[in-house]
Write a protein that holds these residues in place. Sequence first.
Motif, short mmCIF file in Angstrom:
data_model
loop_
_atom_site.label_atom_id
_atom_site.label_comp_id
_atom_site.label_asym_id
_atom_site.label_seq_id
_atom_site.Cartn_x
_atom_site.Cartn_y
_atom_site.Cartn_z
N CYS A 132 4.84 4.22 1.48
CA CYS A 132 4.16 3.51 0.38
C CYS A 132 2.65 3.74 0.44
CB CYS A 132 4.46 2.02 0.50
SG CYS A 132 3.57 1.02 -0.70
N ASN A 133 2.05 4.06 -0.72
CA ASN A 133 0.59 4.24 -0.77
C ASN A 133 -0.08 3.12 -1.55
OD1 ASN A 133 1.13 4.76 -3.41
ND2 ASN A 133 0.63 6.94 -3.37
N CYS A 135 0.32 2.06 -4.67
CA CYS A 135 -0.09 2.39 -6.05
C CYS A 135 0.27 1.31 -7.08
CB CYS A 135 0.52 3.71 -6.47
SG CYS A 135 2.31 3.61 -6.75
N ARG A 136 1.17 0.42 -6.77
CA ARG A 136 1.60 -0.71 -7.62
C ARG A 136 2.46 -0.30 -8.82
NH1 ARG A 136 -3.46 -4.98 -7.60
NH2 ARG A 136 -3.96 -4.70 -5.41
N CYS A 138 5.62 0.13 -8.92
CA CYS A 138 6.84 -0.69 -8.89
C CYS A 138 6.55 -2.08 -9.47
CB CYS A 138 7.38 -0.81 -7.46
SG CYS A 138 6.13 -1.31 -6.27
N CYS A 174 8.87 5.13 -8.24
CA CYS A 174 7.97 5.19 -7.08
C CYS A 174 7.65 6.65 -6.75
CB CYS A 174 8.62 4.51 -5.88
SG CYS A 174 7.68 4.78 -4.35
#
Length: 286
Positions: A132-133, A135-136, A138, A174
Amino acid sequence: MSKQIFICGCEKDGKIEKESVQKLRSTLEEKNIGYTYIEDMCGTILKNPDDLESLYTAEDAIVFGCQARAMQHLVDNSGKKIEKNVTEYHHVEDENQEEVISQLESNTGEPLKIKYTDSWKPWYPVIDYERCNGCRKCLNFCLFSVYSVEDDGTVVVSASANCKDMCPACARVCPQNAIIFPKHAESPIDGGEGDGTENEKTDILEQIQNEDVYSVLSARRKNFQVSLLKNDQFKMAEEERRACCSGPDKKEEVKEEEKCDCDCNCKEEPESKCDCKDGDSNSSCC
Ligand code: SF4
Ligand code: SF4
């Protein structure tokens, strides 16, 4: 010290073959190797996490179940502190299973069982924080408030029970393939490793600084194919999300401003579907 063995049977909506689970249990029992059988780890972690205390506190453990990455992140996301825990995760059908079992100590006791009795089917996303980076995507895509953001900016799954049964839509949007639905049938959504393109950098300037331009361009071509694939995934995700919003019995509500203004019988229809003119009180106009 002998390793503690856990087997997840995935009894709620069977992700793994019952026969394979039974075969593994019988092998361990023949060797008198003690183990803890968990009826459904996804469910227990969410509903009765304390029941898994022995897993959290084991110093040396092996868990057999579905995809290793799915189980590892389920446990890591459980909110339980796991100190000094060296846990290996293996698929029940792992090809190295015999070798793993041959290294276990025998005569270690009777099997134990952790039950999962809740009627709720534990279907919810698990975030792989190694991918996960933040990025929001999701969070913005999900209409059911399953995700939220912590004060430090970490995106978390905060309302698992809001997740719609069998809908993996957010996993498709994602960009990092960081969202796992352990009970899903497809890889990498189920926690499988994927095709290795998940964590590739896409910032071309950053790459050119570190590598030669030809290899960067060749990687870009590959990424282009991946992004076409992602477009398809995105369409699929939108369809899945739409399907979640329209249950079979759900009648689409007509917005107040769209209601027909006249006195006819079709009060609940949008005005665009009504044949009568504004102000007309012909009750059989539609
Ligand atoms: S999906 Fe995996 S971890 Fe969850 S219950 Fe099934 S086997 Fe266990
Ligand atoms: S979309 Fe994926 S990478 Fe982005 S915040 Fe959500 S889980 Fe992390």
